[in-house]
Design an enzyme around this catalytic site. Structure first.
Site, PDB file in Angstrom:
ATOM      1  N   LYS A 114       0.734  -1.173  -0.041  1.00  0.00           N
ATOM      2  CA  LYS A 114       0.030   0.072  -0.027  1.00  0.00           C
ATOM      3  C   LYS A 114       0.792   1.308  -0.066  1.00  0.00           C
ATOM      4  CE  LYS A 114      -3.890   1.905   2.857  1.00  0.00           C
ATOM      5  NZ  LYS A 114      -4.597   1.811   4.342  1.00  0.00           N
ATOM      6  N   SER A 195      -9.519   1.979   3.222  1.00  0.00           N
ATOM      7  CA  SER A 195      -8.447   2.542   2.506  1.00  0.00           C
ATOM      8  C   SER A 195      -7.429   1.868   1.593  1.00  0.00           C
ATOM      9  CB  SER A 195      -7.804   3.727   3.326  1.00  0.00           C
ATOM     10  OG  SER A 195      -6.901   2.935   4.214  1.00  0.00           O
ATOM     11  N   SER A 219      -9.970  -0.447   7.288  1.00  0.00           N
ATOM     12  CA  SER A 219      -9.191  -0.585   6.160  1.00  0.00           C
ATOM     13  C   SER A 219      -8.487  -1.541   5.294  1.00  0.00           C
ATOM     14  CB  SER A 219      -8.217   0.632   6.179  1.00  0.00           C
ATOM     15  OG  SER A 219      -8.676   2.067   6.130  1.00  0.00           O
TER      16      SER A 219
END
Ligand code: NAG
Ligand code: NAG
Length: 518
Positions: A114, A195, A219
């Site tokens: 990420k 996210s 997330s």
């Protein structure tokens, strides 16, 4: 039986692109056909390496090709690592030189990070924003250092909801300035959730072998649920947060997002452990790491004798989504058939307070400002050095950052906070109390091994107590959008949660690759 709809425009376009690409990249694709690289697990890939049917370079090229072809549509990747093939070559050389059995399960395996997780290399760690473009980190993030020493290939950086969805309370789900809107590969008009949207999108669409996401509150669990992948949100402190663009250290955690429980567990085994740069939390949690690692808990009969709690209200209050409700009733039967004991109609004492008035928002806001300022100050080079600088950057680059559309109200609120004051401390105490009198009490009184909940609705309960959870694919709704089942437990209960998650996955095998429908 429902019949499949005719190929949509986008789906047929993707197929055409894939066919065209096949002609161009005959070798990689011929290889992919001989060896089904799509959906391959880390274990399959290691076997192919060992049998000389595949090299890490070929595998890395396969994923780079998938990214090149699919990313314009899905926007799951922000940048690829210019050194990925070099790392793959090194892994290929090492494999020849080292004795069989001495290499990690991730050796030579391409990993996506990420974009808020920082490797110290040519890639940019920006949390999706342009504000951090060109910043230089002091060192590899703790989890990246572990991936490197395991010999993993750092394939690239996955997109995310910008600033881990903490810039604005507006709808940034899956959107960041650097890549635009990430798409759910199962239904291109559906929310990929965030996210860690890019990590989930890329795993779903086979744009990498395994990936890492981060969670502060939902997330990892939410995008895993929405994209039919497995996500592990570990106990806070089990994995290091050093070198990760922070949100709220009391809750932040890095975890694996992969196509299978076994892959996620292989990643977990590599990334857990003490890190001097996140000393307090990782020292405290390292007592939970079992000797011999987590792989030993991948047992096909892992559900046998497990006590699973079900809180119907509010978690299984599906009025209109009958397909989803039905799927869960059938899953409950499966869990029972596999030997689990279901304790149904339990109640979580203070559930309304947890969701409406826990103090989480207030504490997060103050923590964010402090933690982000520390992260930015520690960078070797950076265009921004404080939250105030980032806010000013956004105001200056309103268009690129879509400030008029999405705003930055959470940033502004955080900027107005004054450190860890009395109100924040009392919010922390309140969250501790809510966990103690709520989730922990429910688990202990009923001797539960896990609480079973649909999708990621439980995330707040887990977040405020630093508790772990695992999301496993559980079905597809009326719009073809995946949903997951979540197994949550007490701090350090990863071994039990892995047994349960693996048992469920092996009994159901619900994940299937996406068709890029609209
Ligand atoms: C990282 O950012 C710099 C600009 O600061 C850019 O030149 C470079 O291409 C970026 N790296 C990658 C791998 O995209
Ligand atoms: C995708 O979701 C939308 C609603 O967001 C729905 O109208 C559409 O039919 C779905 N597509 C498929 C292929 O199910």
């Amino acid at each position: 039986m429902a019949t499949d709809p005719p190929l949509g425009f986008y789906q047929s376009r993707v197929l055409l692109i894939l066919i065209a690409a096949e002609l161009v990249e005959r070798r990689t694709v011929a290889l992919a056909q001989a060896l089904p690289l799509e959906e391959a697990s880390a274990r399959d890939l290691q076997l192919a390496f060992r049998q000389n049917k595949l090299t890490s370079r070929q595998l890395t090229k396969f994923y780079l090709y998938r990214i090149r072809r699919l990313n314009p549509l899905l926007r799951g990747v922000i940048e690829v690592n210019p050194d990925a093939l070099r790392q793959a070559d090194r892994a290929d050389r090492e494999r020849k030189a080292k004795p069989y059995g001495s290499l990690s399960a991730l050796h030579g395996i391409p990993v996506l990070l990420k974009n808020n997780i920082a490797p110290k290399d040519k890639m940019n760690t920006t949390a999706g924003s342009f504000a951090l473009f060109g910043s230089v980190v002091p060192r590899d993030a703790g989890v990246v250092a572990r991936l490197r020493s395991a010999g993993a290939v750092l394939l690239g950086k996955a997109s995310l909801s910008e600033w881990a969805h903490y810039r604005s309370s507006g709808d940034l789900s899956g959107w960041c300035a650097r890549t635009g809107q990430g798409k759910n590969p199962y239904n291109l008009s559906a929310d990929p959730c965030g996210s860690s949207s890019g990590s989930a999108i890329c795993m779903a669409a086979n744009m990498g072998a395994v990936s890492l996401g981060t969670e502060t509150d939902g997330s990892i669990l939410c995008p895993s649920s929405s994209n039919s992948v497995v996500g592990i949100k570990p106990t806070v402190g089990l994995t290091s947060r050093s070198g990760v663009v922070p949100l709220a250290p009391r809750q932040d955690i890095v975890g694996p997002m992969c196509r299978t429980v076994a892959d996620a567990v292989n990643v977990l085994d590599v990334i857990v452990g003490f890190d001097p740069f996140d000393a307090e939390a990782t020292r405290e949690a390292s007592k939970y790491i079992p000797s011999g690692g987590y792989k030993q808990f991948l047992k096909a009969d892992g559900l046998k004798g497990k006590r699973l709690g079900i809180v119907r209200n509010p978690y299984f209050d599906y009025r209109s989504r009958s397909l989803v409700a039905k799927a869960f009733e059938s899953h409950f039967n499966t869990l029972r058939k596999q030997g689990a004991v279901l304790l149904d109609h339990l109640e979580l004492a203070n559930i309304n307070e947890i969701y409406s008035n826990s103090g989480e928002d207030l504490a997060m806001s103050a923590e964010f400002k402090l933690a982000l300022n520390t992260y930015l100050r520690d960078l070797v080079v950076s265009p921004v050095r404080s939250l105030a600088d980032v806010i000013a950057f956004n105001n200056k680059h309103k268009h690129a950052e879509k400030i008029d559309e999405y705003g930055q109200d959470l940033f502004l609120a955080a900027q107005a906070t004054n450190g860890i004051d009395k109100a924040v401390k009392s919010a922390w105490q309140n969250m501790d109390r809510l966990s103690r009198d709520g989730f922990e009490k429910l688990m202990r009184q009923n001797k539960l091994d896990a609480l079973v909940t649909p999708e990621s609705i439980v995330s707040q309960v887990l977040a405020i107590g630093g508790f772990p959870g695992i999301s496993v694919p559980a079905g597809y709704d009326e719009n073809g959008v995946p949903f997951g089942i979540c197994f949550g437990g007490l701090r350090g209960s990863e071994p039990t949660l892995i047994e349960i998650a693996y048992g469920f996955e092996q009994a159901t095998k619900i994940r299937r690759p996406p068709l890029f429908r609209r």
